[in-house]
Enzyme design. Structure first.
Site, PDB file in Angstrom:
ATOM      1  N   ASP A  36     -45.663 -17.657  31.298  1.00 48.04           N
ATOM      2  CA  ASP A  36     -44.735 -16.819  30.528  1.00 48.04           C
ATOM      3  C   ASP A  36     -43.758 -16.115  31.464  1.00 48.04           C
ATOM      4  O   ASP A  36     -43.859 -14.905  31.692  1.00 48.04           O
ATOM      5  CB  ASP A  36     -45.513 -15.788  29.701  1.00 48.04           C
ATOM      6  CG  ASP A  36     -46.527 -16.437  28.760  1.00 48.04           C
ATOM      7  OD1 ASP A  36     -46.482 -17.666  28.579  1.00 48.04           O
ATOM      8  OD2 ASP A  36     -47.361 -15.717  28.204  1.00 48.04           O
ATOM      9  N   LYS A  86     -49.509 -24.241  29.263  1.00 46.45           N
ATOM     10  CA  LYS A  86     -49.002 -23.656  28.013  1.00 46.45           C
ATOM     11  C   LYS A  86     -47.647 -23.002  28.279  1.00 46.45           C
ATOM     12  O   LYS A  86     -47.500 -22.242  29.235  1.00 46.45           O
ATOM     13  CB  LYS A  86     -49.990 -22.619  27.476  1.00 46.45           C
ATOM     14  CG  LYS A  86     -49.580 -22.069  26.117  1.00 46.45           C
ATOM     15  CD  LYS A  86     -50.615 -21.135  25.537  1.00 46.45           C
ATOM     16  CE  LYS A  86     -50.509 -19.728  26.045  1.00 46.45           C
ATOM     17  NZ  LYS A  86     -49.197 -19.084  25.806  1.00 46.45           N
ATOM     18  N   HIS A 141     -43.925 -21.078  26.703  1.00 45.41           N
ATOM     19  CA  HIS A 141     -43.154 -20.402  25.648  1.00 45.41           C
ATOM     20  C   HIS A 141     -41.702 -20.700  26.049  1.00 45.41           C
ATOM     21  O   HIS A 141     -41.048 -19.873  26.675  1.00 45.41           O
ATOM     22  CB  HIS A 141     -43.356 -18.883  25.707  1.00 45.41           C
ATOM     23  CG  HIS A 141     -44.606 -18.367  25.050  1.00 45.41           C
ATOM     24  ND1 HIS A 141     -44.840 -18.481  23.707  1.00 45.41           N
ATOM     25  CD2 HIS A 141     -45.666 -17.698  25.555  1.00 45.41           C
ATOM     26  CE1 HIS A 141     -46.012 -17.908  23.412  1.00 45.41           C
ATOM     27  NE2 HIS A 141     -46.527 -17.430  24.513  1.00 45.41           N
ATOM     28  N   LYS A 185     -46.272 -20.999  17.876  1.00 46.27           N
ATOM     29  CA  LYS A 185     -46.791 -20.204  16.754  1.00 46.27           C
ATOM     30  C   LYS A 185     -45.893 -20.302  15.526  1.00 46.27           C
ATOM     31  O   LYS A 185     -45.367 -19.320  15.008  1.00 46.27           O
ATOM     32  CB  LYS A 185     -46.971 -18.732  17.143  1.00 46.27           C
ATOM     33  CG  LYS A 185     -48.038 -18.507  18.208  1.00 46.27           C
ATOM     34  CD  LYS A 185     -48.333 -17.034  18.421  1.00 46.27           C
ATOM     35  CE  LYS A 185     -49.408 -16.770  19.439  1.00 46.27           C
ATOM     36  NZ  LYS A 185     -49.023 -17.096  20.829  1.00 46.27           N
ATOM     37  N   ALA A 202     -44.793 -20.404  11.758  1.00 46.42           N
ATOM     38  CA  ALA A 202     -45.348 -19.532  10.712  1.00 46.42           C
ATOM     39  C   ALA A 202     -44.518 -19.553   9.431  1.00 46.42           C
ATOM     40  O   ALA A 202     -44.546 -18.598   8.665  1.00 46.42           O
ATOM     41  CB  ALA A 202     -45.448 -18.101  11.237  1.00 46.42           C
ATOM     42  N   GLY A 231     -43.098 -25.343   5.025  1.00 46.01           N
ATOM     43  CA  GLY A 231     -43.160 -26.703   5.576  1.00 46.01           C
ATOM     44  C   GLY A 231     -41.817 -27.233   6.031  1.00 46.01           C
ATOM     45  O   GLY A 231     -41.684 -27.754   7.154  1.00 46.01           O
TER      46      GLY A 231
HETATM   47  O1  6AU Z   1     -53.218 -14.091  29.974  1.00 46.63           O
HETATM   48  P1  6AU Z   1     -52.008 -13.362  29.412  1.00 46.63           P
HETATM   49  O2  6AU Z   1     -52.404 -12.115  28.656  1.00 46.63           O
HETATM   50  O3  6AU Z   1     -50.950 -13.105  30.428  1.00 46.63           O
HETATM   51  O4  6AU Z   1     -51.332 -14.369  28.371  1.00 46.63           O
HETATM   52  C1  6AU Z   1     -51.960 -14.800  27.206  1.00 46.63           C
HETATM   53  C2  6AU Z   1     -51.134 -15.862  26.509  1.00 46.63           C
HETATM   54  C3  6AU Z   1     -49.783 -15.381  25.995  1.00 46.63           C
HETATM   55  C4  6AU Z   1     -49.974 -15.190  24.498  1.00 46.63           C
HETATM   56  O5  6AU Z   1     -48.801 -15.527  23.777  1.00 46.63           O
HETATM   57  C5  6AU Z   1     -51.110 -16.164  24.170  1.00 46.63           C
HETATM   58  O6  6AU Z   1     -51.854 -16.341  25.376  1.00 46.63           O
HETATM   59  N1  6AU Z   1     -52.037 -15.718  23.100  1.00 46.63           N
HETATM   60  C6  6AU Z   1     -52.298 -16.524  21.963  1.00 46.63           C
HETATM   61  C7  6AU Z   1     -51.968 -17.938  21.864  1.00 46.63           C
HETATM   62  C8  6AU Z   1     -52.184 -18.831  22.960  1.00 46.63           C
HETATM   63  O7  6AU Z   1     -51.664 -18.434  20.821  1.00 46.63           O
HETATM   64  C9  6AU Z   1     -53.028 -16.014  20.898  1.00 46.63           C
HETATM   65  C10 6AU Z   1     -53.671 -14.767  21.028  1.00 46.63           C
HETATM   66  O8  6AU Z   1     -54.422 -14.343  20.160  1.00 46.63           O
HETATM   67  N2  6AU Z   1     -53.494 -14.049  22.186  1.00 46.63           N
HETATM   68  C11 6AU Z   1     -52.704 -14.505  23.218  1.00 46.63           C
HETATM   69  O9  6AU Z   1     -52.617 -13.819  24.246  1.00 46.63           O
HETATM   70  O10 6AU Z   1     -48.841 -16.415  26.233  1.00 46.63           O
END
Ligand code: 6AU
Length: 272
Positions: free
Chosen positions: A39, A61, A63, A94, A96, A99
């Site tokens: 991120d 992963k 964004h 994500k 949301a 459709g």
């Molecule tokens: O380890 P962090 O806290 O720096 O980053 C966590 C990553 C972020 C959030 O957008 C994502 O995980 N995330 C998600 C996802 C993956 O969908 C869901 C959630 O409940 N909590 C969360 O942190 O990129």
């Protein structure tokens, strides 16, 4: 049948979805259940982190909408890194919406996510039509979808009946919904008969070894909590890996540390 006591490689054979199969296979091949969440806002930093952690992860992963200097070249480089280091790509979009809208957001726009992301996720809040919209784009390309059945943040609303309904939605489309973003296993939810051999991938964010939160609602658990105790499959780690600055050696060390902790937690679970 209990996915918690089965190996990743054995479980890969139970999945018909190509993205789920490929993820479980790469986890076994690289001995990694680590997904690094990248991120950051600059393309150069984004690609440099991925090149550094690439050998130690099963999944990266993204964004992409955070990146300020995004261009198509970035996607070409991301794809090349995924081939060089052998990892899959998960765009944490994500979705949301209804459709028809998510279908457009998935396939079109600046990012054309379906072209390069093996896996995406969606909030179940709109109901089954969100899965139908995304499947119309993703299934022909062999992509997989995760539903957000739970969240890692303090006081989030994805609990109880909401989580149960998310699991029921997934059961309607096992060809496309490969699992969940969640904090624990989901097969036993909704009084379903697990002897049918149901197997979901559980990817879990909110993982950190050094701190318990971020002052903005995020809550961290350790790889042991998540993999050994809660029985989840993939640890998603962001700032725990690159949060202490740009030093490449420090980032590499953290990636190795989380890979080792995650894999040990998995082996401990299997030997239980
Ligand atoms: O380890 P962090 O806290 O720096 O980053 C966590 C990553 C972020 C959030 O957008 C994502 O995980 N995330 C998600 C996802 C993956 O969908 C869901 C959630 O409940 N909590 C969360 O942190 O990129």
């Amino acid at each position: 049948y209990d996915p918690k006591s089965s190996s990743y490689v054995d479980r890969s054979k139970r999945h018909s979805n190509g993205a789920a199969k490929a993820l479980l296979e790469v986890m076994d091949r690289k001995k990694s259940n680590l997904c690094v969440s990248v991120d950051v806002a600059q393309k150069q930093s984004f690609l440099s982190i991925i090149d550094t952690v690439g050998p130690y992860v099963c999944l990266i992963k993204t964004h992409v909408d955070i990146i300020e200097d995004f261009d198509d070249q970035l996607l070409a480089e991301l794809k090349a890194l995924s081939e060089r280091h052998d990892f899959l790509i998960f765009e944490d979009r994500k979705f949301a919406d209804i459709g028809n809208t998510v279908k457009l957001q998935y396939a079109k726009g600046v990012h054309k996510i379906a072209n390069w992301a093996h896996i995406v996720n969606a909030h179940p809040v709109p109901g089954p039509s969100i899965v139908e919209g995304l499947a119309s784009v993703g299934l022909p390309l062999g992509r997989g979808l995760l539903l957000l059945a739970e969240m890692s943040t303090k006081d989030n609303l994805a609990t109880g009946e909401y989580t149960t309904r998310a699991v029921q939605m997934a059961r309607q489309r096992p060809d496309f919904v490969i699992g969940f973003i969640a904090q624990r296993r989901m097969e036993t939810i909704g009084s379903h008969d697990t002897s049918h051999g149901e197997d979901f991938l559980i990817l879990t964010p909110g993982v950190g070894l050094d701190v318990q939160g971020d002052g903005m609602g995020q809550q961290y658990r350790t790889p042991k909590n998540v993999i050994t105790d809660a029985g989840c499959d993939v640890i998603i780690v962001g700032r725990g890996i690159y949060g202490n600055g740009d030093d490449v050696d420090a980032i590499r060390k953290q990636a190795q540390r989380y890979q080792a902790e995650g894999w040990k937690a998995y082996l401990d679970r299997l030997s239980k």
